[in-house]
Write a protein that holds these residues in place. Structure first.
Motif, PDB file in Angstrom:
ATOM      1  N   LEU A  57     -17.595  -6.299   0.014  1.00 35.18           N
ATOM      2  CA  LEU A  57     -17.619  -6.536  -1.430  1.00 35.18           C
ATOM      3  C   LEU A  57     -16.889  -7.847  -1.713  1.00 35.18           C
ATOM      4  O   LEU A  57     -15.932  -8.184  -1.016  1.00 35.18           O
ATOM      5  N   ALA A  58     -17.334  -8.539  -2.734  1.00 31.23           N
ATOM      6  CA  ALA A  58     -16.657  -9.780  -3.127  1.00 31.23           C
ATOM      7  C   ALA A  58     -16.524  -9.808  -4.636  1.00 31.23           C
ATOM      8  O   ALA A  58     -17.329  -9.205  -5.357  1.00 31.23           O
ATOM      9  N   GLY A  59     -15.501 -10.500  -5.085  1.00 29.29           N
ATOM     10  CA  GLY A  59     -15.280 -10.608  -6.526  1.00 29.29           C
ATOM     11  C   GLY A  59     -13.831 -10.322  -6.836  1.00 29.29           C
ATOM     12  O   GLY A  59     -13.069  -9.855  -5.980  1.00 29.29           O
ATOM     13  N   GLN A  60     -13.466 -10.617  -8.076  1.00 26.23           N
ATOM     14  CA  GLN A  60     -12.079 -10.388  -8.467  1.00 26.23           C
ATOM     15  C   GLN A  60     -11.816  -8.892  -8.613  1.00 26.23           C
ATOM     16  O   GLN A  60     -12.721  -8.127  -8.868  1.00 26.23           O
ATOM     17  N   SER A  61     -10.585  -8.528  -8.450  1.00 22.20           N
ATOM     18  CA  SER A  61     -10.086  -7.170  -8.665  1.00 22.20           C
ATOM     19  C   SER A  61     -10.630  -6.136  -7.680  1.00 22.20           C
ATOM     20  O   SER A  61     -10.580  -4.951  -7.944  1.00 22.20           O
ATOM     21  N   ILE A  62     -11.146  -6.612  -6.553  1.00 17.36           N
ATOM     22  CA  ILE A  62     -11.480  -5.672  -5.476  1.00 17.36           C
ATOM     23  C   ILE A  62     -10.163  -5.245  -4.809  1.00 17.36           C
ATOM     24  O   ILE A  62      -9.352  -6.090  -4.434  1.00 17.36           O
ATOM     25  N   LEU A  63      -9.964  -3.952  -4.681  1.00 18.70           N
ATOM     26  CA  LEU A  63      -8.755  -3.449  -4.011  1.00 18.70           C
ATOM     27  C   LEU A  63      -9.033  -3.370  -2.511  1.00 18.70           C
ATOM     28  O   LEU A  63     -10.124  -2.976  -2.106  1.00 18.70           O
ATOM     29  N   GLU A  64      -8.056  -3.742  -1.717  1.00 25.72           N
ATOM     30  CA  GLU A  64      -8.258  -3.731  -0.261  1.00 25.72           C
ATOM     31  C   GLU A  64      -7.117  -2.988   0.412  1.00 25.72           C
ATOM     32  O   GLU A  64      -5.962  -3.158   0.043  1.00 25.72           O
ATOM     33  N   SER A  65      -7.470  -2.178   1.391  1.00 26.86           N
ATOM     34  CA  SER A  65      -6.417  -1.569   2.196  1.00 26.86           C
ATOM     35  C   SER A  65      -6.868  -1.569   3.655  1.00 26.86           C
ATOM     36  O   SER A  65      -8.063  -1.663   3.942  1.00 26.86           O
ATOM     37  N   ARG A  66      -5.909  -1.503   4.537  1.00 30.84           N
ATOM     38  CA  ARG A  66      -6.241  -1.487   5.955  1.00 30.84           C
ATOM     39  C   ARG A  66      -5.410  -0.444   6.674  1.00 30.84           C
ATOM     40  O   ARG A  66      -4.274  -0.141   6.281  1.00 30.84           O
ATOM     41  N   LYS A  67      -6.012   0.126   7.704  1.00 33.20           N
ATOM     42  CA  LYS A  67      -5.314   1.114   8.519  1.00 33.20           C
ATOM     43  C   LYS A  67      -5.303   0.636   9.965  1.00 33.20           C
ATOM     44  O   LYS A  67      -6.347   0.291  10.529  1.00 33.20           O
TER      45      LYS A  67
END
Ligand code: F6R
Ligand code: MN
Length: 185
Positions: free
Chosen positions: A16-26
């Motif tokens: 996904l691209a664009g402002q306000s995309i939340l990202e998390s990583r494990k």
């Protein structure tokens, strides 16, 4: 009024691209207790990336009637005879359902019903998976490339990780004789 979407979905990478995309990583270190072979888990570098989640949340978490859109990119790899996999969860509002769609890669969607019956749906590019309410869900990457998938779920679903971390799934996808198999416990 004519408008262009501020959020875009890339259909090759699943990103996904664009402002306000939340990202998390494990990473491996974040996934204590997820894999059955603890010694194999301890041998891996805890900073090894296992998966990334991106979320487009057009309304606040918990709002009734809204929807969220997410992307998960799950790396290939193994811990003992298990494949890299997500933690897995129920929804906090347990009756809330969800769709998963596979973009690329080979996966196993592990589902467990309220009476603890575990089943698997194989994931291949284009496969659509309906996860009913009250159903615990986890994804394993059984291939050699990143597994790229999309999800759509209600904004008031929430995530209950506690139940799975306490009681687990009643089955695991493991590599047996070179083949991904559901092994009931
Ligand atoms: C949302 C959902 C997915 C997962 C994601 C990571 O309800 O099911 O977006 O959150 O694939 O898996 P977990 O959340 O189990 O770490
Ligand atoms: Mn979910």
């Amino acid at each position: 009024m004519i408008q262009t979407s501020k959020i875009t979905q890339h259909f090759t990478t699943g990103e996904l691209a664009g402002q306000s995309i939340l990202e998390s990583r494990k990473t491996i270190g974040d996934l204590e207790g997820v894999f059955r072979d603890r010694a194999a888990w301890e041998r891996l570098d805890p900073s090894t990336l296992v998966y990334r989640v991106q979320a487009h949340q057009p309304v606040a978490e918990g709002v009734e009637g809204g929807l969220f859109w997410g992307a998960t990119i799950l790396e290939p790899g193994s811990v003992g005879d298990e494949f890299f996999q997500t933690r897995g969860h129920l929804h906090s509002r347990a009756n809330r359902a969800e769709f998963y769609v596979t973009v690329a890669g080979l996966g196993a969607l592990i589902l467990m019903s309220p009476d603890r019956v575990t089943s698997v749906e194989w994931m291949t590019a284009g496969s659509i998976h309906y996860i009913p309410g009250f159903t615990a869900h986890r994804v394993a990457n059984i291939g050699t490339e990143p597994l790229r998938m999309l999800a759509c779920w209600p904004s008031d679903a929430g995530h209950d990780y506690e139940t799975i971390s306490r009681f687990g799934f009643s089955g695991r996808v493991r590599r047996i004789d070179g083949q991904a198999s559901l092994i009931l416990e």
